[in-house]
Scaffold this motif. Sequence first.
Motif, short mmCIF file in Angstrom:
data_model
loop_
_atom_site.label_atom_id
_atom_site.label_comp_id
_atom_site.label_asym_id
_atom_site.label_seq_id
_atom_site.Cartn_x
_atom_site.Cartn_y
_atom_site.Cartn_z
N LYS A 366 -50.69 -26.36 -24.16
CA LYS A 366 -50.12 -25.02 -24.27
C LYS A 366 -48.86 -24.87 -23.42
O LYS A 366 -48.26 -23.80 -23.36
CB LYS A 366 -51.15 -23.97 -23.87
N CYS A 400 -39.86 -16.11 -24.67
CA CYS A 400 -41.25 -16.34 -24.27
C CYS A 400 -41.35 -16.62 -22.77
O CYS A 400 -42.28 -16.14 -22.10
CB CYS A 400 -41.83 -17.51 -25.04
N GLU A 403 -41.11 -13.43 -20.92
CA GLU A 403 -42.30 -12.59 -21.11
C GLU A 403 -43.58 -13.28 -20.66
O GLU A 403 -44.67 -12.70 -20.77
CB GLU A 403 -42.43 -12.20 -22.58
N ASN A 404 -43.44 -14.53 -20.17
CA ASN A 404 -44.60 -15.32 -19.74
C ASN A 404 -45.62 -15.46 -20.87
O ASN A 404 -46.82 -15.24 -20.70
CB ASN A 404 -45.26 -14.69 -18.51
N LYS A 405 -45.09 -15.83 -22.05
CA LYS A 405 -45.94 -15.99 -23.23
C LYS A 405 -45.73 -17.36 -23.86
O LYS A 405 -44.70 -18.00 -23.64
CB LYS A 405 -45.61 -14.92 -24.29
N GLU A 408 -48.32 -18.84 -29.33
CA GLU A 408 -49.58 -18.32 -29.85
C GLU A 408 -49.85 -16.88 -29.40
O GLU A 408 -50.71 -16.18 -29.95
CB GLU A 408 -50.75 -19.23 -29.44
N ASP A 409 -49.10 -16.43 -28.37
CA ASP A 409 -49.29 -15.07 -27.85
C ASP A 409 -48.39 -14.04 -28.52
O ASP A 409 -48.55 -12.83 -28.30
CB ASP A 409 -49.00 -15.04 -26.33
N LEU A 410 -47.45 -14.49 -29.35
CA LEU A 410 -46.48 -13.57 -29.95
C LEU A 410 -47.10 -12.78 -31.09
O LEU A 410 -47.86 -13.31 -31.90
CB LEU A 410 -45.27 -14.35 -30.47
N SER A 411 -46.75 -11.51 -31.16
CA SER A 411 -47.17 -10.68 -32.29
C SER A 411 -46.25 -10.96 -33.47
O SER A 411 -45.16 -11.51 -33.31
CB SER A 411 -47.09 -9.20 -31.92
N GLU A 414 -42.88 -9.55 -32.92
CA GLU A 414 -42.00 -10.35 -32.06
C GLU A 414 -41.38 -11.51 -32.84
O GLU A 414 -40.22 -11.85 -32.64
CB GLU A 414 -42.77 -10.86 -30.84
#
Length: 466
Positions: A366, A400, A403-405, A408-411, A414
């Motif tokens: 990840k 990312c 945003e510290n993402k 797999e965390d993106l909507s 986004e």
Amino acid sequence: MKNIKEKALWSGRFSSSPAEVMQQFSQSLDMDWHFYSQDILGSKAHAKMLHHINLIDANELEQLLQGLAEIEMEILEGKLVPKVSLEDVHMNIEARLIEKLGPLGAKIHTGRSRNDQVATDYRLFMKAAIESIMNKLIKFMEVLTNKASDNINVIIPGFTHLQHAQPISLGHYWMAYFWKFERDLKRFQNAYETTNVNPLGAGALAGSTLPLDRDFTRVELGFDSTTENSLDTVSDRDYLLEFLFAASTFMLNTSRLSEDLIIWCTSEFDFIQPPDSFCTGSSMMPNKKNPDALELTRGKTSGVLSSLLDLMVNIKGLPLTYNRDLQEDKRPVFHAIETVNIVLEVLTPLIAGVKPKEEKIAPHLKKGFLLATDVAEYLVLKGIPFRETHEIVGNLVQYCIGENKGFEDLSMAEWKNSNSIFEEDILDILSVEAAVDRRNTYGGTSRKEVERQIEKGRLLIEKTLV
């Protein structure tokens, strides 16, 4: 017979024996005594050839062969201790033969020089040494195919610049080294072919006035062909350079493999568990498990590389034909043979015992936006030029990070905000397993391709063993 022991067999034109310090300086017994078996084998073939061309009769041949067989037994039983005053393995065996058979023993050197004699001994020795190394290397390559098969479903980050790059199958990683060592095997095979040439009969440098049958000794000694030029024969050390180059590239590959695994053993990576039997502890810190076998492999590489340079520098300015400098050709070669053998004997069971830590690897999958290229190529399939997709995804990565993402965390909003061409199907590619299998170009990391590589590798091993 007493003079045989006290005077060199070449001493006829000299008024005194060499100084004691000169004897010590010029002796080569500490190295060429390794050749005693090959020297006796070559002498037997030479004696048979002398009989073949009617320079000795059948009875003389029988006595010479018997005497040589007895000398070999004396050496094996420790009864024959070589004398430094006789300089080398050739003179020691010949002197003992003369001691046993008198003038008949002196006939063994008819039409022969130590120059073509040592060349013969060395080539016979190297044939056996290279063959042994190749057999061990094949077993090591077999272990690599087994590891690849066992780890084909283990996904790890692939690296460039030691940075997370793209996901790969661990089986693909093991096969990468299989193909490196397969090329090393070819280099050893080439070195063997270069070595497998009969030098006996070249004499000191110009051949012989006697009707020597060089093809007879070629067949007797099991060489594939005979050297073409006597000057070249006694000065040639190319076959040793070729072996040392093969040994050097092999060691470079083992060093790179060792470095990978040393990194993977660190707490920072913690990808693998090396077998305890090839690690050591600390004399002070009871918590330590050090990958010493891998570090020693990496360290011993420099010695083999130096051996190649040693021999190259030795011969770089030598005029034709034989020069005593060539006596020093054995130390680097013997060192390389010893090192390559022990490294193979250690690495083969070590690699067989390495276990991946999948639970420790998982968080790394990840990190580093391993699927960035997949996202860019998703856009390519939507009709956007790659250089444009590269910038789009680069900007998305930057977002990312801010945003510290992860991807797999993106909507979906986004994704769309990054570029309106993204659809719900972008979520289908956010799997490292799927990403691995999408890389199904020939030689790629897809599990299907790794299976093909493994099968091809095993067929190559089987063919080589036959």
